[in-house]
Design a protein around this motif. Structure first.
Motif, PDB file in Angstrom:
ATOM      1  N   GLY A  37      -4.764  24.594   2.837  1.00 41.57           N
ATOM      2  CA  GLY A  37      -5.244  25.136   4.101  1.00 41.57           C
ATOM      3  C   GLY A  37      -6.751  25.089   4.210  1.00 41.57           C
ATOM      4  N   ILE A  38      -7.325  26.209   4.653  1.00 39.00           N
ATOM      5  CA  ILE A  38      -8.773  26.251   4.847  1.00 39.00           C
ATOM      6  C   ILE A  38      -9.511  26.379   3.517  1.00 39.00           C
ATOM      7  N   GLN A  40      -6.564  24.055  14.990  1.00 38.63           N
ATOM      8  CA  GLN A  40      -6.489  25.201  15.880  1.00 38.63           C
ATOM      9  C   GLN A  40      -7.177  26.419  15.255  1.00 38.63           C
ATOM     10  N   ASP A  41      -8.097  27.011  16.000  1.00 34.22           N
ATOM     11  CA  ASP A  41      -8.829  28.221  15.588  1.00 34.22           C
ATOM     12  C   ASP A  41      -9.776  27.981  14.419  1.00 34.22           C
ATOM     13  N   ARG A  56     -12.714  29.934  10.357  1.00 35.79           N
ATOM     14  CA  ARG A  56     -11.462  30.248  11.061  1.00 35.79           C
ATOM     15  C   ARG A  56     -11.634  31.575  11.793  1.00 35.79           C
ATOM     16  N   GLU A  71       1.570  22.665   7.797  1.00 35.92           N
ATOM     17  CA  GLU A  71       2.102  21.546   8.564  1.00 35.92           C
ATOM     18  C   GLU A  71       0.975  20.540   8.793  1.00 35.92           C
TER      19      GLU A  71
END
Lengths: 156, 286
Positions: free
Chosen positions: B128-129, B29-30, B84, B159
């Motif tokens: 994460g990213i 997402q995003d 992002r 998550e």
């Protein structure tokens, strides 16, 4: 290939590797090896726990029951990590349910024998309890990092 | 300091080259990966980068944003950027379609020390990213797999739906990376590890810590605890590297927006040796 002895395993696992050989040998004397298959329950939330477990290989998931949400997985533990320490430093009541997520080998210590060993021989008891405190400290830091929710800004 | 790659030979670092979006891959997402190709074939032939470097993406009328390059450095002609949506430029970029054109300056900044990695074990710790700037390093280490010892990727996200590049993990594993994944919060469907990334580092066996290089990218608190864990396991401070993110504007160390103590993240970083930045990592205001 022969299964490594408990003493050999203790020499490699994070929880025990820095202990003296004498201390590891003493621990091995009261330890039992156990093999779990996926789904086996190691300890159950709310129930009495009389053993401390050290994971030799495999993984154990910790779940807590939340009304309305059911079992919520809070942590997965791996080799070298301990669980069910309520049997030693708590009131024996498990605060989470531990479930093997794959074939898992654990080294189990009965609480009475463990405490008896630590109390009767402080040269063993002090370093063992110090390692247990360090393990609890590591778990506390991990929990804090989870609470910080570091990736929250990446989620919508 | 880590070696810094020059921009295109004899190129004006202020000059943006026109790139076209060849394809867009929605990741999570995003977050999407934009595959870019240079309109000018000569630039495409000449352009090269090192793992860890970034480009300035320029959308006329909107502005510029520093975005890490996330593709294989050996792959010529196209560049991937995993982006992002976080501001005006990335928001406008998200509204573009394949075929759209805009400007690109770069590459800028320092690189992951791949030459120092070879010959020993490598542990990549990311969340994460933060995996995006390390993806070129993963490719480069796999390109030089025979020169390296054990390769391990420890990757975490909030998550399961926040994990990047999951469809590439099997390929990385087959080519020699041990990939361990964790999430801070599990879901009913998630059967993998739950817990924070530094915990994976605490747990993993390090056979030769003094010959192990740790490459780290993610939230600074995560990197700090990962470095703390690595140091505690015997990894030398000079073998721990982090990638920092600050507000980069000029990308060549002139404007000062990204100053971090004596360093400029755009010019001296983003990849920096941990022992050179550690004193400032936990200081408010830096």
């Amino acid at each position: 290939m022969a299964q490594p002895t408990i003493t050999e395993q203790l020499a490699k696992l994070q929880f025990t590797k820095d202990l003296s050989e004498l201390t590891r040998t003493a621990l091995a004397g009261i330890a039992q090896q156990r093999t779990l298959i996926a789904g086996d329950i190691v300890c159950r939330e709310g129930q009495s726990s009389r053993e401390l477990f050290l994971i030799a290989s495999g993984h154990v998931a910790l779940d807590m029951f939340v009304p309305g949400r059911g079992q919520v997985r809070i942590l997965t533990l791996g080799p070298g990590e301990v669980l069910a320490w309520s049997s030693i430093v708590g009131n024996h009541g498990s605060t989470a349910t531990g479930t093997a997520v794959e074939e898992t080998h654990v080294i189990a210590f009965r609480d009475e024998e463990f405490m008896q060993l630590c109390q009767s021989n402080h040269d063993v008891g002090y370093p063992v309890m110090r390692e247990l405190a360090k393990a609890i400290s590591r778990r506390l830091v991990s929990t804090r990092l989870q609470l910080l929710d570091l990736f929250a800004h990446e989620s919508a | 300091m880590n070696p810094v790659s020059p921009c295109l030979p004899n190129a004006d670092p202020w000059l943006a080259h026109t790139v076209r979006i060849a394809s867009i891959t929605d990741e999570i997402q995003d977050v999407a990966t934009y595959r870019l190709e240079f309109v000018d074939a000569a630039i495409a032939d000449e352009f090269s980068f090192l793992p860890g470097q970034f480009n300035m993406l320029y959308l006329p009328g909107v502005g510029e944003a520093a975005i890490s390059i996330s593709s294989d450095p050996q792959q010529r002609g196209v560049l991937d950027h995993t982006v992002r949506v976080a501001g005006n430029v990335t928001g406008e970029l998200a509204r573009l379609n394949a075929g759209a054109t805009f400007g690109l300056r770069g590459p800028f900044g320092s690189a992951w020390p791949i030459d120092e990695c070879v010959g020993g074990d490598v542990v990549i710790v990311t969340g994460g990213i933060g995996l995006a700037p390390l993806r070129p390093a993963i490719h480069e280490l796999l390109n030089r797999r025979d020169e390296c010892g054990q390769l391990t990727l420890l990757y975490g996200a909030r998550e399961p739906s926040g994990l990047l590049y999951t469809n590439e993990f099997d390929d990385w594993r087959q080519r020699g990376f041990d990939v361990a994944v964790t999430v801070d919060r599990g879901t009913d469907a998630w059967k993998g590890n739950v817990g924070v990334v530094p915990q994976l580092l605490d747990r993993m066996p390090l056979e030769n810590p003094e010959q192990t290089t740790v490459l780290c990218c993610g939230p600074e608190v995560m990197m700090w605890f990962a470095a703390r864990s690595a140091l505690g396991r015997g990894v030398p401070a000079e073998r721990i590297w982090v990638s920092l993110e600050r507000n980069m504007n000029c990308a060549i160390g002139l404007c000062g927006h990204c100053q971090f103590g004596p360093s400029f993240i755009c010019k001296d970083g983003p990849v920096l040796r941990y022992d050179q930045v550690a004193p400032l990592l936990r200081v408010e205001g830096f």
